[in-house]
Design an enzyme around this catalytic site. Sequence first.
Site, mmCIF file in Angstrom:
data_model
loop_
_atom_site.group_PDB
_atom_site.id
_atom_site.type_symbol
_atom_site.label_atom_id
_atom_site.label_comp_id
_atom_site.label_asym_id
_atom_site.label_seq_id
_atom_site.Cartn_x
_atom_site.Cartn_y
_atom_site.Cartn_z
ATOM 1 C CD GLU A 228 54.178 -30.828 -16.263
ATOM 2 O OE1 GLU A 228 53.086 -31.323 -15.975
ATOM 3 O OE2 GLU A 228 54.523 -29.693 -15.847
ATOM 4 C CG HIS B 17 57.800 -27.885 -14.745
ATOM 5 N ND1 HIS B 17 56.634 -28.421 -14.282
ATOM 6 C CD2 HIS B 17 58.317 -27.185 -13.705
ATOM 7 C CE1 HIS B 17 56.454 -28.062 -13.028
ATOM 8 N NE2 HIS B 17 57.461 -27.308 -12.651
ATOM 9 C CB SER C 33 56.336 -24.079 -11.064
ATOM 10 O OG SER C 33 57.427 -24.807 -10.663
ATOM 11 C CG ASN D 60 52.276 -27.898 -10.272
ATOM 12 O OD1 ASN D 60 52.251 -28.781 -9.411
ATOM 13 N ND2 ASN D 60 53.378 -27.241 -10.580
HETATM 14 P P1 NAI Z 1 66.072 -21.664 -5.321
HETATM 15 O O1 NAI Z 1 65.727 -20.452 -4.558
HETATM 16 O O2 NAI Z 1 66.513 -22.890 -4.600
HETATM 17 O O3 NAI Z 1 67.245 -21.302 -6.366
HETATM 18 C C1 NAI Z 1 67.245 -20.174 -7.189
HETATM 19 C C2 NAI Z 1 68.692 -19.736 -7.405
HETATM 20 O O4 NAI Z 1 68.751 -18.747 -8.430
HETATM 21 C C3 NAI Z 1 69.336 -19.113 -6.157
HETATM 22 O O5 NAI Z 1 70.507 -19.830 -5.861
HETATM 23 C C4 NAI Z 1 69.665 -17.676 -6.588
HETATM 24 O O6 NAI Z 1 70.903 -17.233 -6.068
HETATM 25 C C5 NAI Z 1 69.745 -17.821 -8.090
HETATM 26 N N1 NAI Z 1 69.480 -16.588 -8.829
HETATM 27 C C6 NAI Z 1 68.474 -15.712 -8.640
HETATM 28 N N2 NAI Z 1 68.530 -14.732 -9.574
HETATM 29 C C7 NAI Z 1 69.585 -15.025 -10.382
HETATM 30 C C8 NAI Z 1 70.150 -14.414 -11.526
HETATM 31 N N3 NAI Z 1 69.637 -13.307 -12.029
HETATM 32 N N4 NAI Z 1 71.233 -14.999 -12.099
HETATM 33 C C9 NAI Z 1 71.758 -16.118 -11.594
HETATM 34 N N5 NAI Z 1 71.266 -16.758 -10.503
HETATM 35 C C10 NAI Z 1 70.190 -16.208 -9.919
HETATM 36 O O7 NAI Z 1 64.817 -21.965 -6.278
HETATM 37 P P2 NAI Z 1 64.315 -23.356 -6.876
HETATM 38 O O8 NAI Z 1 63.377 -23.986 -5.927
HETATM 39 O O9 NAI Z 1 65.485 -24.107 -7.366
HETATM 40 O O10 NAI Z 1 63.437 -22.844 -8.118
HETATM 41 C C11 NAI Z 1 64.008 -22.344 -9.304
HETATM 42 C C12 NAI Z 1 62.985 -22.328 -10.420
HETATM 43 O O11 NAI Z 1 62.486 -23.647 -10.618
HETATM 44 C C13 NAI Z 1 61.760 -21.464 -10.189
HETATM 45 O O12 NAI Z 1 61.357 -20.915 -11.426
HETATM 46 C C14 NAI Z 1 60.725 -22.441 -9.663
HETATM 47 O O13 NAI Z 1 59.412 -22.025 -9.916
HETATM 48 C C15 NAI Z 1 61.065 -23.663 -10.491
HETATM 49 N N6 NAI Z 1 60.679 -24.965 -9.907
HETATM 50 C C16 NAI Z 1 60.830 -25.232 -8.569
HETATM 51 C C17 NAI Z 1 60.474 -26.474 -8.050
HETATM 52 C C18 NAI Z 1 60.656 -26.796 -6.597
HETATM 53 O O14 NAI Z 1 60.051 -27.776 -6.132
HETATM 54 N N7 NAI Z 1 61.447 -26.053 -5.861
HETATM 55 C C19 NAI Z 1 59.918 -27.537 -8.930
HETATM 56 C C20 NAI Z 1 59.904 -27.192 -10.327
HETATM 57 C C21 NAI Z 1 60.225 -25.940 -10.766
#
Ligand code: NAI
Length: 385
Positions: A149, A137, A116, A187
């Site tokens: 996006e 995105h 993001s 954003n």
């Molecule tokens: P989250 O914390 O729910 O999930 C991230 C996952 O990645 C966790 O399950 C973790 O165990 C895993 N992980 C971390 N390092 C790892 C690695 N090296 N190899 C494999 N797995 C790994 O996070 P979320 O909210 O799903 O966000 C993920 C990405 O998406 C971020 O870059 C965030 O900025 C982006 N994003 C988030 C949004 C939201 O509303 N939560 C919306 C749009 C984008």
Amino acid sequence: MIVGVLGGGTMGSGIAQVAAQNGHKVVLVDLNEAVLELSKSKLAKIMARLVEKGKISSEQADETKSNIQRSTDIQSFKDCGIVIEAIVENLGVKTKVFSQLEEITPEGCILASNTSSLSIASIGASLKDSSKIIGIHFFNPAPLMPLVEIIPSVQTSEETLGSAKNLIDSWSKVTVVCKDTPGFIVNRVARPFYGEALRIYEEGVADFATIDWAMTEIGGFRMGPFTLMDYIGNDVNYVVTATVFESFYYDPRYKPSFTQMRFSEAGYYGRKSGKGFFDYGENATNVAPTEDLALGKKIFDRILMMLVNEAVDAVFLNIGSKEAIDLAMTKGVNYPKGLLSWADEIGLDVILKQLEDMFAEYGEDRYRPSPLMRRMVESGEKFFA
Ligand code: NAI
């Protein structure tokens, strides 16, 4: 084509579901076995609910579920045509993972990030062949929000852009192509929805409930800014604002608010902590809004004028096409109308006058009108008419 998704959290699980529902074999990888288990059981519940509601057949549900293979081993991506990364928002971690991905995946595999706030160029720099990097995105929840996006960076090839866009379009998503700049479209353009609302509160013009009432009842937005900030979490929303502000070399237009910082510091995150701008406790009594139409209209006009200025400036700086910018706000954050169409309706001259009056009164750069707005008012041009 086999679709790889790295990270099985909120976003990764949703993206894997979307790909699987569209007939792809999906490989979902997370470091954490428990996360993968949780992702699997959540998907089973979602599928069961969709069958119950008659939205899909039980065969379709079974197919979606069986399309996803889960693993803790990143080597499982070896046959993928695309890998979409959705792991922790940390550049150091992401770049390390992307160079690993490049080693594991076949030569023509597209490597995409769902980031993001990080630049796609900085993630792509970790690749030997950075022409295959792209930002894809999604919005939360990915299976429900239509907007995606698509962000080519300076390194991305036309081929990567075309293939990535075609793929996501084939998943019945609404794609908009945007420049690799802070906040991309949504954003960035949405910042004043929060920022100006907080500013109006700080000046003592109205309380949280009244500002929310003005935006929902007069403006037609689904949620007021304070309810939405409580929903997103004041900690998360504050960090996004602060990151955008820093990324724009401290352009005062994006200055974060002390009010939100104090709420975040106090642990008043919103819904998830039981208290934010509003109280979510069992016996909570929240103050009712002052339903004063004249005041409400003033609040709505001020926030809308700032949103329109952001949208116009995004066109001015070629962040996306005018069509993309209007679609992004209606399909990514459910705005009742595209901001540029809204500006056409109200009249850019009316909005420009409001901004100029604010700029003259406050002497603050946050109210400076986009040069494109002035130009269009002078020429009498509209965005879509
Ligand atoms: P989250 O914390 O729910 O999930 C991230 C996952 O990645 C966790 O399950 C973790 O165990 C895993 N992980 C971390 N390092 C790892 C690695 N090296 N190899 C494999 N797995 C790994 O996070 P979320 O909210 O799903 O966000 C993920 C990405 O998406 C971020 O870059 C965030 O900025 C982006 N994003 C988030 C949004 C939201 O509303 N939560 C919306 C749009 C984008």
